[in-house]
Scaffold this active site. Structure first.
Site, PDB file in Angstrom:
ATOM      1  N   ASN A  30      -0.977 -65.238 -26.713  1.00  0.00           N
ATOM      2  CA  ASN A  30       0.457 -65.594 -26.816  1.00  0.00           C
ATOM      3  C   ASN A  30       1.357 -64.391 -26.584  1.00  0.00           C
ATOM      4  OD1 ASN A  30      -0.343 -64.494 -29.312  1.00  0.00           O
ATOM      5  ND2 ASN A  30       1.189 -65.642 -30.468  1.00  0.00           N
TER       6      ASN A  30
ATOM      7  N   LYS B 261      -6.936 -71.346 -25.840  1.00  0.00           N
ATOM      8  CA  LYS B 261      -6.209 -71.543 -27.101  1.00  0.00           C
ATOM      9  C   LYS B 261      -5.077 -72.544 -26.924  1.00  0.00           C
ATOM     10  CE  LYS B 261      -4.616 -70.579 -31.277  1.00  0.00           C
ATOM     11  NZ  LYS B 261      -3.974 -69.356 -31.709  1.00  0.00           N
TER      12      LYS B 261
ATOM     13  N   ASP C  92      -6.508 -63.246 -37.811  1.00  0.00           N
ATOM     14  CA  ASP C  92      -5.156 -63.613 -37.378  1.00  0.00           C
ATOM     15  C   ASP C  92      -4.181 -62.468 -37.647  1.00  0.00           C
ATOM     16  OD1 ASP C  92      -3.258 -65.106 -36.124  1.00  0.00           O
ATOM     17  OD2 ASP C  92      -2.792 -66.388 -37.835  1.00  0.00           O
TER      18      ASP C  92
ATOM     19  N   ALA D 117       6.748 -65.094 -38.241  1.00  0.00           N
ATOM     20  CA  ALA D 117       5.477 -65.425 -38.897  1.00  0.00           C
ATOM     21  C   ALA D 117       4.377 -64.481 -38.433  1.00  0.00           C
ATOM     22  CB  ALA D 117       5.096 -66.864 -38.562  1.00  0.00           C
TER      23      ALA D 117
ATOM     24  N   HIS E 254       4.304 -57.621 -36.750  1.00  0.00           N
ATOM     25  CA  HIS E 254       5.717 -57.757 -36.382  1.00  0.00           C
ATOM     26  C   HIS E 254       6.458 -56.573 -36.993  1.00  0.00           C
ATOM     27  CE1 HIS E 254       5.686 -61.829 -34.723  1.00  0.00           C
ATOM     28  NE2 HIS E 254       4.867 -62.171 -35.694  1.00  0.00           N
TER      29      HIS E 254
ATOM     30  N   HIS F 285      -7.535 -70.393 -38.094  1.00  0.00           N
ATOM     31  CA  HIS F 285      -6.890 -70.081 -39.386  1.00  0.00           C
ATOM     32  C   HIS F 285      -6.709 -71.327 -40.252  1.00  0.00           C
ATOM     33  CE1 HIS F 285      -3.635 -71.172 -36.725  1.00  0.00           C
ATOM     34  NE2 HIS F 285      -3.567 -69.982 -36.170  1.00  0.00           N
TER      35      HIS F 285
ATOM     36  N   HIS G 157      -4.558 -74.238 -32.696  1.00  0.00           N
ATOM     37  CA  HIS G 157      -3.562 -73.998 -33.746  1.00  0.00           C
ATOM     38  C   HIS G 157      -3.151 -75.386 -34.219  1.00  0.00           C
ATOM     39  CE1 HIS G 157      -0.132 -71.641 -35.600  1.00  0.00           C
ATOM     40  NE2 HIS G 157       0.200 -72.903 -35.803  1.00  0.00           N
TER      41      HIS G 157
ATOM     42  N   HIS H  26      -4.287 -60.831 -32.856  1.00  0.00           N
ATOM     43  CA  HIS H  26      -3.156 -60.591 -31.939  1.00  0.00           C
ATOM     44  C   HIS H  26      -3.004 -59.087 -31.764  1.00  0.00           C
ATOM     45  CE1 HIS H  26      -1.721 -64.803 -32.230  1.00  0.00           C
ATOM     46  NE2 HIS H  26      -2.296 -64.715 -33.422  1.00  0.00           N
ATOM     47  N   LEU H  27      -3.229 -58.615 -30.534  1.00  0.00           N
ATOM     48  CA  LEU H  27      -3.141 -57.166 -30.294  1.00  0.00           C
ATOM     49  C   LEU H  27      -1.829 -56.765 -29.633  1.00  0.00           C
ATOM     50  CD1 LEU H  27      -6.817 -56.369 -29.141  1.00  0.00           C
ATOM     51  CD2 LEU H  27      -5.795 -56.026 -31.407  1.00  0.00           C
ATOM     52  N   ARG H  28      -1.035 -57.771 -29.197  1.00  0.00           N
ATOM     53  CA  ARG H  28       0.270 -57.493 -28.575  1.00  0.00           C
ATOM     54  C   ARG H  28       0.111 -56.632 -27.314  1.00  0.00           C
ATOM     55  NH1 ARG H  28       1.730 -61.587 -31.756  1.00  0.00           N
ATOM     56  NH2 ARG H  28       2.617 -60.999 -33.756  1.00  0.00           N
TER      57      ARG H  28
ATOM     58  N   HIS I 146     -10.299 -63.870 -34.212  1.00  0.00           N
ATOM     59  CA  HIS I 146      -8.910 -64.298 -33.950  1.00  0.00           C
ATOM     60  C   HIS I 146      -7.980 -63.126 -34.270  1.00  0.00           C
ATOM     61  CE1 HIS I 146      -5.637 -67.590 -34.282  1.00  0.00           C
ATOM     62  NE2 HIS I 146      -5.023 -66.413 -34.285  1.00  0.00           N
TER      63      HIS I 146
HETATM   64  O1  DOR Z   1       1.553 -66.238 -38.340  1.00  0.00           O
HETATM   65  C1  DOR Z   1       1.249 -66.291 -37.148  1.00  0.00           C
HETATM   66  N1  DOR Z   1       1.564 -65.296 -36.308  1.00  0.00           N
HETATM   67  N2  DOR Z   1       0.627 -67.380 -36.697  1.00  0.00           N
HETATM   68  C2  DOR Z   1       0.401 -67.561 -35.388  1.00  0.00           C
HETATM   69  O2  DOR Z   1      -0.147 -68.577 -35.024  1.00  0.00           O
HETATM   70  C3  DOR Z   1       0.876 -66.579 -34.397  1.00  0.00           C
HETATM   71  C4  DOR Z   1       1.040 -65.264 -34.994  1.00  0.00           C
HETATM   72  C5  DOR Z   1       1.825 -64.297 -34.131  1.00  0.00           C
HETATM   73  O3  DOR Z   1       1.548 -64.227 -32.923  1.00  0.00           O
HETATM   74  O4  DOR Z   1       2.673 -63.584 -34.649  1.00  0.00           O
HETATM   75 ZN    ZN Z   2      -3.020 -66.307 -34.452  1.00  0.00          ZN
END
Ligand code: DOR
Ligand code: ZN
Length: 353
Positions: A42, A101, A248, A264, A252, A176, A138, A16-18, A14
């Site tokens: 996402n 997802k 996860d 988050a 950011h 998560h 989620h 997030h690579l953006r 799991h």
């Molecule tokens: O803390 C989180 N950040 N939880 C998520 O489910 C998404 C993730 C994000 O994409 O920043």
């Molecule tokens: Zn996530």
């Protein structure tokens, strides 16, 4: 006392690579260390078609550094009414789509395209059940009357469990997992899996709130109580094949973390494995690390075991470690787990043993 353990190359189920400059900045952390990476969809716009998933996978691979080794991004589509079910079937049959997802609309970053209720996407789940493809969930209630620390348990009880009762053949991964309630649901329902993050294993909500509010620990689902953390550590170190590592990792920029409304996400791709190793070591369970970080996920997702290994050595690092990075667009991101990373050195294992 030095502790050393050699483990098969781990996977991150799991992450997030953006995109764009952020992708370029973060992908190496994941690609140099892990083999499989389940990449979250996402983005803006969300990945709802096979063509978009293929294009993103190509972009990730093009962006990965030359010394990435056997890095294999695996793609999840975003559960939405926009997903064309024939397209989904084709993507699964071609081996491009590994999972789908589910995001409750409004629960977290870029979840606006998600559904209001799990029941809204029944035809999509039929395709998943039919093809043996996992639904990644989620699990967090968006009901504003539910206390933030109760939202996982509330969602499990009111949304996920009823759906699973109705469709026992649907394979679910609770993402998560952050509470004792989550661990229990997974244990009670054979075939169900869960990812657990380094930060939910190593921190509890007092770390987030008690000594000055810590935006860098703010994520969704929120880090919960010490009692919940203990249950997560027990599950992760138990060897139970239902539980595997999913970082996860979610970068950011500091500009989005340190404002009046922190976004988050915890960026832990750099040192997350050290955080997990330190947690297992403190628990006297370092021997359980290969199951959690390397074997269980491969079995859950039906992929072959790795042939190469890495070695983790617990001895204080005598050099300075990076505490943040800056993207080519000028965004700064803080690295989680420096404290634990100071205690561990990770190196490629000698292939000859
Ligand atoms: O803390 C989180 N950040 N939880 C998520 O489910 C998404 C993730 C994000 O994409 O920043
Ligand atoms: Zn996530």
């Amino acid at each position: 006392m030095t502790s050393t353990i050699t483990i098969p190359r781990p996977d991150d189920w799991h992450v997030h690579l953006r995109d764009d400059a952020m992708l370029d900045a973060v992908v190496g952390y994941t690609a140099r260390r892990f083999r499989f990476a389940m990449v979250m969809p996402n983005l803006i716009p969300p990945l709802t078609s096979v063509a978009a998933a293929v294009a993103y996978r190509d972009k990730i691979l093009a962006s990965a550094p030359a010394d990435s080794g056997d890095f294999r991004p695996v793609m999840a589509l975003y559960a939405s009414p926009e997903v064309d079910l024939d397209d989904l079937r084709t993507g699964i049959a071609d081996g491009v789509v590994a999972a789908v997802k589910y995001y409750p609309a409004g629960a977290t970053t870029n979840s606006e395209a998600g559904a209001a209720s799990m029941r809204d996407l029944m035809p999509l789940y039929e395709v998943l059940a039919d093809t043996g493809t996992r639904l990644l969930v989620h699990a967090e209630s968006t009901d504003p009357t539910v206390d933030i620390f109760d939202r996982e348990a509330h969602f499990l009880e009111n949304q996920l469990a009823p759906l699973m009762d109705e469709m026992p053949e649907l394979l679910v991964t609770v993402e998560h997992v952050s509470t004792a309630a989550g661990v229990e649901l997974v244990r009670d329902r054979p075939g169900t899996a869960a990812t657990i993050t380094p930060h939910h294993l190593a921190r509890e909500r007092s770390d987030l709130l008690a000594d000055g509010m810590r935006p860098d620990l703010y994520c969704k689902p929120v880090i919960n109580s010490e009692a919940d953390r203990v249950r997560l550590v027990e599950a992760a170190t138990s060897g139970d094949p239902a539980f595997c590592l999913g970082t996860d990792s979610a970068p950011h920029p500091t500009t989005a973390k340190y404002g009046p409304k922190a976004k988050a996400g915890v960026f832990n791709a750099a040192y997350g494995l050290e955080v997990v190793a330190e947690t297992f070591h403190s628990h006297g369970s370092l021997d359980a690390l290969p199951a959690f970080a390397s074997h269980n996920g491969c079995a859950i997702y039906g992929v072959d075991a790795p042939s190469d290994h890495i070695t983790l050595v617990r001895e204080p690092v005598d050099s300075e470690l990076a505490t943040q990075f800056t993207t080519s667009a000028g965004d700064e991101v803080v690295l989680f787990g420096v404290e634990e990373a100071m205690q561990w050195t990770v190196r490629e294992a000698d292939p000859k043993g």
